[in-house]
Design a protein around this motif. Sequence first.
Motif, PDB file in Angstrom:
ATOM      1  N   TYR A   1       0.589  -1.245   0.015  1.00  0.00           N
ATOM      2  CA  TYR A   1      -0.008   0.020  -0.035  1.00  0.00           C
ATOM      3  C   TYR A   1       0.958   1.249  -0.048  1.00  0.00           C
ATOM      4  O   TYR A   1       0.542   2.251  -0.871  1.00  0.00           O
ATOM      5  N   PRO A   2       1.785   1.320   0.814  1.00  0.00           N
ATOM      6  CA  PRO A   2       2.727   2.621   0.885  1.00  0.00           C
ATOM      7  C   PRO A   2       3.350   3.139  -0.343  1.00  0.00           C
ATOM      8  O   PRO A   2       3.334   3.977  -0.939  1.00  0.00           O
ATOM      9  N   ALA A   3       4.053   1.888  -0.859  1.00  0.00           N
ATOM     10  CA  ALA A   3       4.680   2.119  -2.029  1.00  0.00           C
ATOM     11  C   ALA A   3       3.889   2.412  -3.346  1.00  0.00           C
ATOM     12  O   ALA A   3       4.047   3.232  -4.173  1.00  0.00           O
ATOM     13  N   MET A   4       2.534   1.935  -3.329  1.00  0.00           N
ATOM     14  CA  MET A   4       1.671   2.341  -4.430  1.00  0.00           C
ATOM     15  C   MET A   4       1.211   3.488  -4.335  1.00  0.00           C
ATOM     16  O   MET A   4       1.146   4.311  -5.364  1.00  0.00           O
ATOM     17  N   ILE A   5       0.869   4.037  -3.045  1.00  0.00           N
ATOM     18  CA  ILE A   5       0.342   5.375  -2.900  1.00  0.00           C
ATOM     19  C   ILE A   5       1.689   6.450  -3.363  1.00  0.00           C
ATOM     20  O   ILE A   5       1.146   7.432  -3.732  1.00  0.00           O
ATOM     21  N   ALA A   6       2.860   6.318  -2.941  1.00  0.00           N
ATOM     22  CA  ALA A   6       3.728   6.976  -3.343  1.00  0.00           C
ATOM     23  C   ALA A   6       3.987   7.124  -4.738  1.00  0.00           C
ATOM     24  O   ALA A   6       4.177   8.247  -5.173  1.00  0.00           O
ATOM     25  N   ILE A   7       3.941   6.095  -5.493  1.00  0.00           N
ATOM     26  CA  ILE A   7       4.322   5.858  -7.030  1.00  0.00           C
ATOM     27  C   ILE A   7       3.051   6.698  -7.507  1.00  0.00           C
ATOM     28  O   ILE A   7       3.282   7.582  -8.626  1.00  0.00           O
TER      29      ILE A   7
END
Length: 388
Positions: free
Chosen positions: A195-201
């Motif tokens: 989730y955090p990597a997806m939101i960041a990208i």
Amino acid sequence: MREYALTFVIAAAVTYLLVPLVRRLAIAFGAAPAVRDRDVHTEPIPRLGGLAIYGGFAAALLISAQLPHLQNVFVAKTWIGLLLAGGLITVIGVIDDRWGMDALSKLAGQIAAAGILVWQGVQLLWLPLPGTQLSLGPWLGAMVSILLIVVTINAVNFADGLDGLAAGIVGISSLAFFAYYYVVAVEQGFVRQSYPAMIAIILAGTCVGFLFHNFHPARVFMGDTGSMLLGLLLTSITITVTGQFDANTAREEFNSSGLVVFLPIALPLLVIALPLADLVLAVLRRTLSGRSPFAPDRGHLHHRLLDMGHTHTRAVLLMYLWAGIVAFAAVSLSIFDSAFIVLTVTVLVATCAVGLIALPRLRRRGLLPWGRERESAARSDHHQPTDG
């Protein structure tokens, strides 16, 4: 990684395509206010660009839910809270950009949006401390999370003073977060689709898509609609990443310094350190002069860069450079054991950045060889006799 790349492209493309529509809407809606004394642009520019940012973010998020390798990311309902909170902060921004809002009403809206995020599970569970970690109860964790969200929202909003500045700084921070989490996930054997990597990208993609229209000379401004939304999304990554790691385990298994556990909290504050310092100085400057801390003026950092002789574009690029130096130096220190090499490279790049900032002043004082030659040529042309 292919899913992340596709998500990035979707976010950037949708945002880019929505901006012209939002620009026409802003003009028809009357959200293109007259130029103020403190503004650096010379003609009215439509606002409400944050609507395109929200549209690009929502589209990329919903499409990501259909990708096979990212479906597991949507098990928790935090993404619903992010859409709801983002929608609320966008509506507040639209009202402020069109009709204006007083500071207390805007703050209440920001707290409400932060409360939605916390209600949906975006909440700090612990805080990293030197040698240990501080566990937060539900109420204390909620209050700390809301405070962090509101502070970041206003810091990003404050950074939105030049064309492309806020979008660029948040984009750099988002890419740094993505690199941080992805490398840590690989090293510690975590699931790479998270989730955090997806939101960041996705956040990085929306910033890039918007910058095509917002970089100097800007054709549209994000307004409070966009700057507050970017701050909200950036903080959601901060809080979510912090909850991904157990502090003691990360210290033992990743590196001896343990910087990896401090970075989620520190990174957004480091990246926006200059705007935060500018905010503090502005409050002090206005208060000491007997004015309201919220009274606008032309004493901000970006105004000073322009007054030093930097062009609009160069001033923005210099602030990008500082944000990149801080963000990726912090990420490198948390990942690599060779702190000496990382710090040496960082100091060298930072020294060059300081030199670039001081370049116009050094040239005016004749301290640069090419500056002296140009000044001599100007004097020669000035004293050259003319016919007649």
